[in-house]
Scaffold this motif. Structure first.
Motif, PDB file in Angstrom:
ATOM      1  N   GLY A 115       8.399 -13.254  -3.253  1.00 43.40           N
ATOM      2  CA  GLY A 115       7.737 -14.295  -4.025  1.00 43.40           C
ATOM      3  C   GLY A 115       6.227 -14.249  -4.007  1.00 43.40           C
ATOM      4  N   ARG A 116       5.630 -13.293  -3.312  1.00 41.84           N
ATOM      5  CA  ARG A 116       4.176 -13.193  -3.240  1.00 41.84           C
ATOM      6  C   ARG A 116       3.709 -12.019  -4.074  1.00 41.84           C
ATOM      7  N   ASP A 117       2.635 -12.231  -4.869  1.00 43.46           N
ATOM      8  CA  ASP A 117       2.093 -11.184  -5.730  1.00 43.46           C
ATOM      9  C   ASP A 117       0.902 -10.487  -5.064  1.00 43.46           C
ATOM     10  N   PHE A 118       0.822  -9.177  -5.294  1.00 42.77           N
ATOM     11  CA  PHE A 118      -0.281  -8.347  -4.794  1.00 42.77           C
ATOM     12  C   PHE A 118      -0.816  -7.533  -5.966  1.00 42.77           C
ATOM     13  N   ASP A 119      -2.115  -7.601  -6.193  1.00 41.85           N
ATOM     14  CA  ASP A 119      -2.734  -6.814  -7.256  1.00 41.85           C
ATOM     15  C   ASP A 119      -3.174  -5.458  -6.702  1.00 41.85           C
ATOM     16  N   VAL A 120      -2.704  -4.397  -7.347  1.00 41.41           N
ATOM     17  CA  VAL A 120      -2.979  -3.045  -6.871  1.00 41.41           C
ATOM     18  C   VAL A 120      -3.788  -2.295  -7.922  1.00 41.41           C
ATOM     19  N   ALA A 121      -4.872  -1.668  -7.474  1.00 37.02           N
ATOM     20  CA  ALA A 121      -5.678  -0.802  -8.341  1.00 37.02           C
ATOM     21  C   ALA A 121      -5.546   0.626  -7.845  1.00 37.02           C
ATOM     22  N   PHE A 151       0.834  -1.196   0.000  1.00 41.81           N
ATOM     23  CA  PHE A 151       0.000   0.000   0.000  1.00 41.81           C
ATOM     24  C   PHE A 151       0.876   1.255   0.000  1.00 41.81           C
ATOM     25  N   ALA A 152       1.910   1.274   0.859  1.00 44.46           N
ATOM     26  CA  ALA A 152       2.811   2.423   0.937  1.00 44.46           C
ATOM     27  C   ALA A 152       3.568   2.617  -0.375  1.00 44.46           C
ATOM     28  N   ALA A 153       4.063   1.518  -0.949  1.00 40.96           N
ATOM     29  CA  ALA A 153       4.811   1.609  -2.209  1.00 40.96           C
ATOM     30  C   ALA A 153       3.924   2.141  -3.336  1.00 40.96           C
ATOM     31  N   VAL A 179       5.021  -4.522 -11.956  1.00 40.53           N
ATOM     32  CA  VAL A 179       4.834  -4.373 -13.408  1.00 40.53           C
ATOM     33  C   VAL A 179       3.414  -3.905 -13.647  1.00 40.53           C
ATOM     34  N   PRO A 180       3.195  -3.133 -14.721  1.00 40.94           N
ATOM     35  CA  PRO A 180       1.834  -2.643 -15.003  1.00 40.94           C
ATOM     36  C   PRO A 180       0.916  -3.767 -15.462  1.00 40.94           C
ATOM     37  N   THR A 181      -0.371  -3.610 -15.102  1.00 33.75           N
ATOM     38  CA  THR A 181      -1.412  -4.521 -15.572  1.00 33.75           C
ATOM     39  C   THR A 181      -2.557  -3.677 -16.096  1.00 33.75           C
ATOM     40  N   ALA A 182      -3.548  -4.324 -16.651  1.00 36.19           N
ATOM     41  CA  ALA A 182      -4.687  -3.599 -17.207  1.00 36.19           C
ATOM     42  C   ALA A 182      -5.428  -2.831 -16.115  1.00 36.19           C
ATOM     43  N   ALA A 183      -5.435  -3.380 -14.866  1.00 36.65           N
ATOM     44  CA  ALA A 183      -6.175  -2.742 -13.774  1.00 36.65           C
ATOM     45  C   ALA A 183      -5.309  -1.831 -12.926  1.00 36.65           C
ATOM     46  N   GLY A 184      -3.994  -1.919 -13.056  1.00 31.69           N
ATOM     47  CA  GLY A 184      -3.105  -1.113 -12.226  1.00 31.69           C
ATOM     48  C   GLY A 184      -1.681  -1.636 -12.287  1.00 31.69           C
ATOM     49  N   VAL A 186      -5.490  -2.807  -2.498  1.00 26.61           N
ATOM     50  CA  VAL A 186      -4.555  -3.929  -2.581  1.00 26.61           C
ATOM     51  C   VAL A 186      -5.362  -5.217  -2.490  1.00 26.61           C
ATOM     52  N   ASP A 187      -5.245  -6.063  -3.518  1.00 27.24           N
ATOM     53  CA  ASP A 187      -6.001  -7.316  -3.599  1.00 27.24           C
ATOM     54  C   ASP A 187      -7.492  -7.085  -3.411  1.00 27.24           C
ATOM     55  N   GLY A 188      -7.975  -6.005  -4.034  1.00 28.89           N
ATOM     56  CA  GLY A 188      -9.407  -5.716  -4.045  1.00 28.89           C
ATOM     57  C   GLY A 188      -9.921  -5.018  -2.811  1.00 28.89           C
TER      58      GLY A 188
END
Length: 678
Positions: free
Chosen positions: A534-540, A476-478, A522-527, A549-551
């Motif tokens: 080794g753990r992925d977090f999806d950020v919008a 979240f901070a990053a 890395v950029p994604t379509a949503a953010g 973060v993760d919805g």
């Protein structure tokens, strides 16, 4: 409407107590005058007063403790009286004399009472002659270290070193064995001299697991003295009160509690009357937990106490609360109390928590900086005594107390619950605070049940689990840092590598939880997708600069303090996340280039800004691991810097009186090649 007693009153103090006094003066229709130092030019007490006068530089000795400057401010403003608050000049005999000589009313006791009760040795001997019980020990003037050491063997260990002058627990040191006594005496003398201008010490037998109970008194110039019940102040750290309450749960829950309250109240009144005391004061006692009827006089504080609000919240006069500041002003003007002991009653329960700028997870190291955001609790039966405002600089020159949060309830459980909720709704961003620690204390089973003593915090601290910044909060901070600097991801201005075609991962480095962590994204379509360990977090990235973060949209309070720091706060917890740039990371790597794995750093750094008050070694001296090299004072506390290993030390040009910055190197050690450093 309250009769105007003085036209103008100067408040010779700062911070929350100055604000609190000024507001009562305004309600009474009295013009208020604030004094301020360089550091406090934009403080709330300056803005709240009708008039504000500059009295000197940031160090207290140049401003708030400068008697000549304060008296000059009284004359310049036309003040007829001065309210000293607590601390600083509130118990200073020379200041009271200077006020008298200048024809200014000192809102406090007379010089004789200040002289006697301000000297713990004389006060102890005096009240003992008036049938007030005192703690066994040795209390004689001008005792040398050698005489105190000899006396300690007769008193028996453990003993408690106490300065004869001053208060607030400063300079008080518990010593469990004879070999520790010389160093403890030296430290106590330094603290007493710097804080009170008098290094006289005395010894008392240390009463193990005692309760600290004090009694609020009021006395007028006609010889009338009453008490307003007791306060329990047993929750202390290093003899500094942390949480206070009224009435004492020990007496409230004891079958003989009413009788004991009457006896200890009568002892407090007798102590005050023995010196013809005038004004508001507090008589402090050590009370046996197992036998509450056994209590010992400790000292009398000849001023308003920090914890006076809990008495104001429970003490009633014909059903109405008593404003102790108003009572002080009326008494100083010569008016009688106007009521008797029988008219005073206690209603409900009140608890106060002191909010400090400090880091409990790191030995309560003081925290300084600029306040970025402040939100204080509100609501029925919640009171906040504070001087906090956004933009205020928290300086190393003064006590670290920021505010007091007070809650009242019909019973103790209700007050505890209300105080805990109020602390959870307190947000102070820009410095570290002790709010999380206060809430952990309030959750403790012994505290909840009222099983208190002055050693409880010391016993409980090792098991307290302070919350760290979570992985999700790091992401979240990053992400927030990235929204603040969107250009950093651009091709030509990026601080990280780039390539054409598939986007390269963007690295973000954080300093948090006492360590360095690196995230890639890395950029994604949503953010963006952030990866850490080794753990992925999806950020919008959401409208208004927020992120999810993760919805889940994160909701801690946040504020950026500068180009490299983000502050987070939630439920009273506060933490900072730093973003060191490449230049800083390179400097660190170069500094550690020759560092041997497993070996302590050779550099001894000051953990906070402060003043050098003692240098214990010289250049080239051989030192043992743990030996004190230099002592730094900040926020009225001593912090010894110790050798991280065995070897030869270099102190550079460091001298007593020098100012040091946070993280400044104060000594460098060359390790003994034959002895492995820790």
């Amino acid at each position: 409407m309250t009769t105007k007693l003085f036209d103008t009153v100067l408040v010779a103090n700062r911070g929350e107590i100055a604000v609190r006094v000024i507001r009562t003066l305004r309600r009474m229709g009295i013009r208020s005058v604030a004094v301020y130092s360089d550091a406090d030019a934009r403080s709330l007490h300056v803005r709240e007063a009708d008039v504000a006068i500059h009295v000197g530089g940031s160090p207290a000795a140049e401003s708030y403790l400068n008697i000549g400057n304060v008296i000059a401010a009284c004359r310049a403003s036309g003040a007829q009286a001065v309210h000293p608050g607590y601390g600083f000049l509130s118990e200073n005999v020379e200041f009271a004399r200077a006020c008298k000589d200048a024809g200014i009313t000192f809102i406090g006791p007379g010089v004789d009472a200040l002289l006697l009760m301000g000297d713990k040795i004389r006060s102890k001997n005096h009240v003992s002659a008036h049938d007030v019980p005192v703690t066994p020990g040795i209390a004689e003037p001008e005792l040398s270290d050698e005489e105190l050491i000899d006396a300690a063997s007769e008193i028996g260990f453990p003993v408690l070193i106490k300065p004869s002058a001053g208060g607030g627990g400063k300079g008080m040191v518990a010593v469990n064995s004879a070999d520790k006594l010389p160093e403890a005496l030296a430290s106590a003398r330094r603290t007493a001299l710097s804080s009170f201008g008098d290094d006289t010490l005395f010894l008392e037998r240390l009463v193990c697991s005692p309760r600290h109970i004090e009694v609020q008194i009021l006395a007028d110039t006609q010889g009338n003295t009453v008490h307003l019940g007791e306060r329990e102040c047993s929750l202390q750290r290093r003899h500094q009160k942390v949480i206070e309450e009224a009435p004492s749960p020990l007496l409230a829950n004891h079958p003989e509690g009413a009788r004991i309250r009457e006896e200890i109240g009568a002892a407090a009144v007798a102590a005050a009357a023995s010196v013809n005391y005038v004004g508001a004061g507090t008589v402090e006692f050590l009370v046996s937990d197992e036998a509450p009827g056994e209590f010992f006089f400790m000292e009398m504080n000849t001023r308003l106490q920090v914890e006076h609000p809990v008495t104001e919240e429970v003490a009633r006069l014909d059903g109405e609360r008593i404003d102790l500041v108003e009572a002080q002003v009326r008494i100083a003007a010569g008016l009688p109390l106007g009521f008797t002991q029988e008219q005073v009653s206690l209603h409900g329960h009140a608890i106060e928590a002191r909010v400090y700028a400090e880091d409990p997870a790191h030995d309560f190291m003081p925290s300084t900086g600029r306040l970025l955001a402040v939100r204080e609790p509100a609501g029925d039966y919640v009171r906040v005594d504070s001087s906090l405002t956004t933009g205020l600089e928290i300086s190393p020159h003064y006590d670290p107390m920021l505010a007091k949060v007070i809650a009242w309830g019909a019973d103790r459980d209700a007050a505890l619950g209300r105080l805990d909720a109020a602390l959870g709704h307190t947000e102070i961003l820009g410095v570290l605070t002790n709010i999380e620690y206060l809430r952990l204390l309030l959750e403790d089973t012994d505290v909840r049940e009222g099983n208190l003593d002055t050693t409880l915090i010391e016993r409980k601290m090792p098991s307290m689990a302070f919350r760290a910044v979570t992985d999700t909060e790091m992401v979240f901070a990053a992400a927030l840092e990235m929204t603040r600097h969107p250009g950093r991801g651009g091709t030509w201005h990026a601080r990280d590598s780039w390539r054409t075609g598939t986007p390269a991962a963007l690295a973000t480095t954080l300093e948090v939880n006492d360590g360095i962590r690196t995230l890639s994204s890395v950029p994604t379509a949503a953010g963006r997708t952030f990866t850490m360990d080794g753990r992925d977090f999806d950020v919008a990235f959401l409208p208004g600069g927020s992120v999810a973060v993760d919805g889940i949209q994160q909701h801690p309070a946040t504020a950026f303090g500068d180009e490299s720091t983000l502050w987070l706060s939630h439920d009273g917890w506060v933490a900072s996340v730093r973003f060191p740039d490449r230049h800083e990371l390179l400097r660190r790597e170069l500094a550690n280039r020759d560092h041997v794995a497993g070996e302590a750093s050779p550099d001894v750094r000051s953990p906070m800004p402060g003043t050098v008050i003692a240098v214990g070694v010289s250049d080239g001296q051989w030192v043992e691991a743990g030996e004190i090299l230099v002592t730094i004072e900040a926020m009225k506390m001593e912090h010894p810097m110790r050798a991280p290993g065995t070897g030869t030390v270099q102190m550079g040009r460091l001298r007593v009186g020098d100012l040091v910055k946070a993280n400044q190197i104060v000594a460098t050690l060359t390790y003994d090649t034959e002895d492995e450093a820790p």
